[in-house]
Design a protein around this motif. Structure first.
Motif, PDB file in Angstrom:
ATOM      1  N   THR A  22     -35.379  47.830  58.137  1.00  0.00           N
ATOM      2  CA  THR A  22     -35.680  46.533  58.773  1.00  0.00           C
ATOM      3  C   THR A  22     -34.545  45.554  58.501  1.00  0.00           C
ATOM      4  O   THR A  22     -33.811  45.709  57.525  1.00  0.00           O
ATOM      5  CB  THR A  22     -36.956  45.890  58.170  1.00  0.00           C
ATOM      6  N   GLN A  27     -30.710  38.212  58.027  1.00  0.00           N
ATOM      7  CA  GLN A  27     -30.300  38.777  59.327  1.00  0.00           C
ATOM      8  C   GLN A  27     -31.259  38.311  60.424  1.00  0.00           C
ATOM      9  O   GLN A  27     -30.829  37.891  61.498  1.00  0.00           O
ATOM     10  CB  GLN A  27     -30.251  40.308  59.245  1.00  0.00           C
ATOM     11  N   SER A  48     -28.132  39.600  49.951  1.00  0.00           N
ATOM     12  CA  SER A  48     -29.182  39.397  50.953  1.00  0.00           C
ATOM     13  C   SER A  48     -28.877  40.063  52.289  1.00  0.00           C
ATOM     14  O   SER A  48     -29.646  39.953  53.223  1.00  0.00           O
ATOM     15  CB  SER A  48     -29.350  37.892  51.178  1.00  0.00           C
ATOM     16  N   GLY A  49     -27.736  40.714  52.389  1.00  0.00           N
ATOM     17  CA  GLY A  49     -27.355  41.354  53.642  1.00  0.00           C
ATOM     18  C   GLY A  49     -26.596  40.425  54.564  1.00  0.00           C
ATOM     19  O   GLY A  49     -26.567  40.612  55.780  1.00  0.00           O
ATOM     20  N   THR A  51     -23.313  39.951  54.814  1.00  0.00           N
ATOM     21  CA  THR A  51     -22.099  40.526  55.419  1.00  0.00           C
ATOM     22  C   THR A  51     -22.442  41.213  56.734  1.00  0.00           C
ATOM     23  O   THR A  51     -21.768  41.003  57.752  1.00  0.00           O
ATOM     24  CB  THR A  51     -21.432  41.554  54.470  1.00  0.00           C
ATOM     25  N   ASP A 308     -19.391  44.203  45.520  1.00  0.00           N
ATOM     26  CA  ASP A 308     -20.634  44.958  45.641  1.00  0.00           C
ATOM     27  C   ASP A 308     -20.479  46.304  44.950  1.00  0.00           C
ATOM     28  O   ASP A 308     -19.786  47.186  45.431  1.00  0.00           O
ATOM     29  CB  ASP A 308     -20.942  45.156  47.138  1.00  0.00           C
ATOM     30  N   ARG A 336     -28.545  44.654  43.520  1.00  0.00           N
ATOM     31  CA  ARG A 336     -28.159  44.490  44.918  1.00  0.00           C
ATOM     32  C   ARG A 336     -29.065  45.357  45.787  1.00  0.00           C
ATOM     33  O   ARG A 336     -29.483  46.426  45.392  1.00  0.00           O
ATOM     34  CB  ARG A 336     -26.702  44.936  45.138  1.00  0.00           C
TER      35      ARG A 336
HETATM   36  P1  AMP Z   1     -24.441  41.445  51.085  1.00  0.00           P
HETATM   37  O1  AMP Z   1     -25.426  40.319  50.892  1.00  0.00           O
HETATM   38  O2  AMP Z   1     -23.777  41.391  52.394  1.00  0.00           O
HETATM   39  O3  AMP Z   1     -23.459  41.535  49.947  1.00  0.00           O
HETATM   40  O4  AMP Z   1     -25.269  42.832  51.125  1.00  0.00           O
HETATM   41  C1  AMP Z   1     -25.848  43.413  50.006  1.00  0.00           C
HETATM   42  C2  AMP Z   1     -26.318  44.824  50.266  1.00  0.00           C
HETATM   43  O5  AMP Z   1     -27.382  44.849  51.240  1.00  0.00           O
HETATM   44  C3  AMP Z   1     -25.257  45.779  50.809  1.00  0.00           C
HETATM   45  O6  AMP Z   1     -25.167  46.875  49.944  1.00  0.00           O
HETATM   46  C4  AMP Z   1     -25.773  46.200  52.184  1.00  0.00           C
HETATM   47  O7  AMP Z   1     -25.471  47.543  52.471  1.00  0.00           O
HETATM   48  C5  AMP Z   1     -27.260  45.993  52.084  1.00  0.00           C
HETATM   49  N1  AMP Z   1     -27.944  45.694  53.368  1.00  0.00           N
HETATM   50  C6  AMP Z   1     -27.455  45.052  54.451  1.00  0.00           C
HETATM   51  N2  AMP Z   1     -28.390  44.977  55.440  1.00  0.00           N
HETATM   52  C7  AMP Z   1     -29.503  45.576  54.971  1.00  0.00           C
HETATM   53  C8  AMP Z   1     -30.812  45.828  55.522  1.00  0.00           C
HETATM   54  N3  AMP Z   1     -31.149  45.423  56.743  1.00  0.00           N
HETATM   55  N4  AMP Z   1     -31.702  46.487  54.744  1.00  0.00           N
HETATM   56  C9  AMP Z   1     -31.368  46.883  53.475  1.00  0.00           C
HETATM   57  N5  AMP Z   1     -30.165  46.684  52.916  1.00  0.00           N
HETATM   58  C10 AMP Z   1     -29.237  46.031  53.629  1.00  0.00           C
END
Ligand code: AMP
Length: 414
Positions: A22, A27, A48-49, A51, A308, A336
């Motif tokens: 999801t 996002q 939090s995803g 990026t 990360d 994370r």
């Molecule tokens: P970030 O906040 O961009 O540093 O992302 C942290 C982690 O969340 C990364 O390891 C991503 O691969 C993972 N991630 C990104 N989108 C999702 C999602 N929709 N569901 C689960 N994990 C995610």
């Protein structure tokens, strides 16, 4: 499929659905306005995803260049550190490939020779991930035209809007045509927020608070220990609690070298990580850490942002962070993407007041723990002459106490 309801192209939605079940709250909340071309300020916790959120926006905006027209950067992602640049470039590339998008993604950062980057930019590029200084070097060499940029992303925006980057950012701004801005950060101070808003067109604010976003499962602990015994305590905990990998934060490059050295001499595989190391060395240390070749990385705050490391179970604040918001960034390196983790702060008599302030600013109140065998002996600073002369029952005045009693207090190390 929830990814198909966000306004994403079917190819990008399918690429996300291949990897994740999801969308994360960030996002879901940010993609609507971002894909609609609005300026967006996103404040969300680390991990939090975010990026992927802006990678999706940038990739959806991408347009294939017309035949026989050189590629020109359409989107520019600015990040504060080289490591983050590499990481973000990889996320965008992976998503692009998974969605069958033939965008050329270039990652440029300082600390390495500019020539390979110049070569790679021949024939132009579509999406650029950059640190500010190297981007400007490339602009100065006419290797990076920015006149076609339609979307600017500032990741770790609070840091990029900080004074250290202000001049470079202003120069880059002056080179860009009218564009959409997307700002992402875990923290915003009030002045930085005002600055961010001043540079954007009626931005949509997306704030993911801890109610709508499950807080990452970080167990936070504060351990009281005398300053000189911290290295021994870290070694003791590593062995006793069988941590597979630990990121240890210290205040200075010197401390990073010294603590790593002490841990190595105590039989652990430890490496320092700070801005003075060559880029090659920094990449190697991170790669070895990820591959579990290195068990302990002793880092300055250069590693606190964005990096990360999947499956990092423990972060240790050997020296406390100077600023309260850096505490959030540091501990955000663990837990994370839904994993759990532990953040451990070592609090000495000298740093007790500073830690209380960090707690207050972050709305925390952690119980103070003592590890058997490491009971603190040092008295709190600002003891009166009487106390320092031996007045506290059961506590012998340390050398520092005596010095303090004899003269003015030295500044507290951060
Ligand atoms: P970030 O906040 O961009 O540093 O992302 C942290 C982690 O969340 C990364 O390891 C991503 O691969 C993972 N991630 C990104 N989108 C999702 C999602 N929709 N569901 C689960 N994990 C995610």
């Amino acid at each position: 499929m929830p990814f198909f309801t966000l306004g994403l192209s079917p190819a990008l939605a399918a690429a996300m659905a291949q990897q994740f079940t999801t969308p994360t709250p960030v996002q879901s909340a940010a993609l609507g306005p971002a894909l609609g071309g609005k300026d967006v300020v996103v404040c969300a916790q680390t991990g939090s995803g975010k990026t992927a959120a802006y990678a999706l926006a940038v990739l959806q905006r991408w347009q294939p260049p017309a035949p026989h027209v050189p590629r020109r950067a359409q989107s520019l992602v600015l990040v504060p550190t080289r490591e983050l640049a590499v990481q973000v470039g990889a996320v965008i590339n992976t998503l692009a490939r998974a969605a069958g998008i033939a965008a050329k993604v270039s990652v440029v950062f300082g600390g390495v020779s500019i020539n390979p980057q110049l070569m790679a930019l021949r024939g132009g590029t579509d999406i650029v991930v950059a640190t500010t200084g190297r981007l400007l070097d490339l602009v100065d060499r006419n290797a990076m035209p920015l006149q076609q940029v339609r979307c600017l992303v500032l990741d770790e925006a609070d840091r990029l809007l900080d004074l250290g980057f202000a001049e470079e950012l202003a120069r880059i701004d002056a080179l860009l045509p009218a564009h959409q801005s997307l700002l992402f950060s875990a923290t915003y101070s009030a002045p930085v927020r005002r600055l961010a808003e001043a540079r954007m067109q009626s931005p949509v604010e997306v704030s993911i608070d801890s109610d709508s976003q499950p807080a990452p499962a970080i167990r936070q602990r504060a351990i009281l220990v005398d300053e000189p015994r911290r290295t021994q305590l870290v070694r003791h905990l590593l062995l006793q609690e069988e941590w597979p990998r630990v990121l240890v934060f210290v205040a200075t490059k010197y401390a990073a070298e010294m603590v790593a050295d002490k841990l190595r001499r105590a039989g652990l595989s430890a490496e320092p990580f700070h801005a003075q190391l060559s880029q090659g060395k920094r990449s190697q240390v991170l790669a070895d850490f990820k591959a579990s070749v290195v068990q302990v990385v002793v880092a300055t705050d250069v590693a606190a942002r964005g990096v990360d490391i999947a499956g990092l179970p423990v972060v240790v604040n050997y020296d406390l962070p100077r600023a309260a918001h850096d505490y959030v960034h540091r501990i955000g390196r663990t837990a994370r993407a839904g994993e759990s983790g532990m953040a451990l702060s070592l609090v000495s008599a000298d740093s007790a007041a500073h830690f209380a302030l960090i707690e207050k600013r972050n709305g925390l109140s952690l119980p103070r723990e003592v590890v058997p065998g490491f009971e603190p002996q040092e008295a709190a600073p600002r003891v009166s002459l009487d106390q320092a002369a031996g007045g506290i029952k059961g506590r012998r005045p340390s050398k520092k106490d005596k010095l303090r009693a004899a003269g003015p207090l030295p500044p507290v190390a951060g």
